[in-house]
Design a protein around this motif. Structure first.
Motif, PDB file in Angstrom:
ATOM      1  N   ARG A 101      46.549  38.386  44.222  1.00 41.43           N
ATOM      2  CA  ARG A 101      45.803  38.745  42.691  1.00 41.43           C
ATOM      3  C   ARG A 101      46.774  39.538  41.892  1.00 41.43           C
ATOM      4  NH1 ARG A 101      40.261  41.777  45.379  1.00 41.43           N
ATOM      5  NH2 ARG A 101      39.766  39.775  46.611  1.00 41.43           N
ATOM      6  N   GLU A 192      38.232  40.941  52.839  1.00 45.73           N
ATOM      7  CA  GLU A 192      37.978  40.804  51.480  1.00 45.73           C
ATOM      8  C   GLU A 192      37.517  41.819  50.873  1.00 45.73           C
ATOM      9  OE1 GLU A 192      35.583  37.272  50.651  1.00 45.73           O
ATOM     10  OE2 GLU A 192      37.155  35.897  51.589  1.00 45.73           O
ATOM     11  N   ASP A 193      36.505  42.564  51.625  1.00 47.93           N
ATOM     12  CA  ASP A 193      35.914  43.709  51.110  1.00 47.93           C
ATOM     13  C   ASP A 193      36.681  44.758  50.861  1.00 47.93           C
ATOM     14  OD1 ASP A 193      33.912  45.848  50.313  1.00 47.93           O
ATOM     15  OD2 ASP A 193      32.971  46.140  52.371  1.00 47.93           O
ATOM     16  N   ASP A 196      38.690  44.123  47.995  1.00 48.46           N
ATOM     17  CA  ASP A 196      38.128  44.365  46.585  1.00 48.46           C
ATOM     18  C   ASP A 196      37.992  45.852  46.228  1.00 48.46           C
ATOM     19  OD1 ASP A 196      37.518  41.525  46.430  1.00 48.46           O
ATOM     20  OD2 ASP A 196      35.551  41.976  47.250  1.00 48.46           O
ATOM     21  N   GLU A 199      41.745  47.333  44.961  1.00 52.77           N
ATOM     22  CA  GLU A 199      41.868  46.777  44.006  1.00 52.77           C
ATOM     23  C   GLU A 199      41.129  47.705  42.883  1.00 52.77           C
ATOM     24  OE1 GLU A 199      42.170  42.877  41.059  1.00 52.77           O
ATOM     25  OE2 GLU A 199      41.038  42.755  43.079  1.00 52.77           O
ATOM     26  N   CYS A 200      40.022  47.920  43.113  1.00 56.73           N
ATOM     27  CA  CYS A 200      39.247  48.691  42.263  1.00 56.73           C
ATOM     28  C   CYS A 200      39.696  50.100  42.241  1.00 56.73           C
ATOM     29  CB  CYS A 200      37.571  49.054  42.795  1.00 56.73           C
ATOM     30  SG  CYS A 200      36.768  50.264  41.792  1.00 56.73           S
TER      31      CYS A 200
END
Length: 206
Positions: A101, A192-193, A196, A199-200
């Motif tokens: 990402r 994945e969690d 996420d 990244e936040c």
């Protein structure tokens, strides 16, 4: 002073006092509120601090040398038969997802087994996990100080056994330079969690 002015002055003083009390009693807004699955964990500001350890290349490093950007810190040991490989693999997988990402984070593995985890072993372990993962070891005193700073626990089950196991904490801490620990992840959080949420946090900082 006329009575009316005295009354106004008294009211103004009370209002000013209440305003100060209100400012002190209302907590500052959480800049990362949207990144958390629940309320901000209590005592988070008391986790983390300075440490001095030894890198994979044998150099003495501090937290300033290691935490130069968003970092995922995990305490464990390379001889761990199950938990540590799984947790470090999860952290590495989350890092790979973030790489895709265009979001950079550095996974860090701090050993709580200084007697067996040499810099060479830590380098071999971390290279297998992720090319950017940093492995840290040190003297027993250095490792103990780092563990205390991050409020982690570890204890050798049977020191006389050549193949001794170590009970230890399994949290992974998300750390930013200048901000310290902003959150931690338990073992049940998937890659994945984790990606996420990390990244936040990173986007909230930037």
């Amino acid at each position: 002073m006329p009575r009316t002015r005295m009354i106004f002055a008294a009211v103004a003083a009370i209002v000013a006092g209440l305003g100060g009390w209100w400012a002190l009693s209302v907590p500052e807004p959480d800049r990362f509120d949207q990144c958390r699955p629940g309320p901000r964990p209590p005592g988070l500001d008391k986790i983390g601090g300075p440490f001095t350890l030894v890198s994979e290349t044998g150099e003495t490093v501090t937290e300033r040398d290691v935490v130069t950007g968003p970092s995922l810190l995990y305490f464990g040991y390379s001889f761990c038969p199950d938990v540590c490989p799984l947790d470090n693999t999860r952290n590495a997988q989350a890092t790979y997802l973030l790489d895709e990402r265009g979001v950079g984070v550095t996974p860090v593995f701090i050993s709580v087994d200084p007697d067996r985890d040499t810099p060479e072993l830590m380098e071999e372990f971390t290279e297998y996990m992720h090319p950017r993962m940093i492995g840290l070891t040190g003297t027993p005193k250095q490792v103990q100080a780092a563990s205390r700073a991050y409020r982690t626990f570890y204890k050798v089950r049977d020191p006389e056994d050549e193949f001794y196991l170590i009970d230890h904490s399994t949290f992974t801490y998300l750390v930013f330079p200048g901000l310290g620990v902003v959150d931690y992840f338990e073992r049940d959080v998937g890659p994945e969690d984790m990606a996420d949420r990390v990244e936040c946090y990173i986007r909230a900082v930037n």
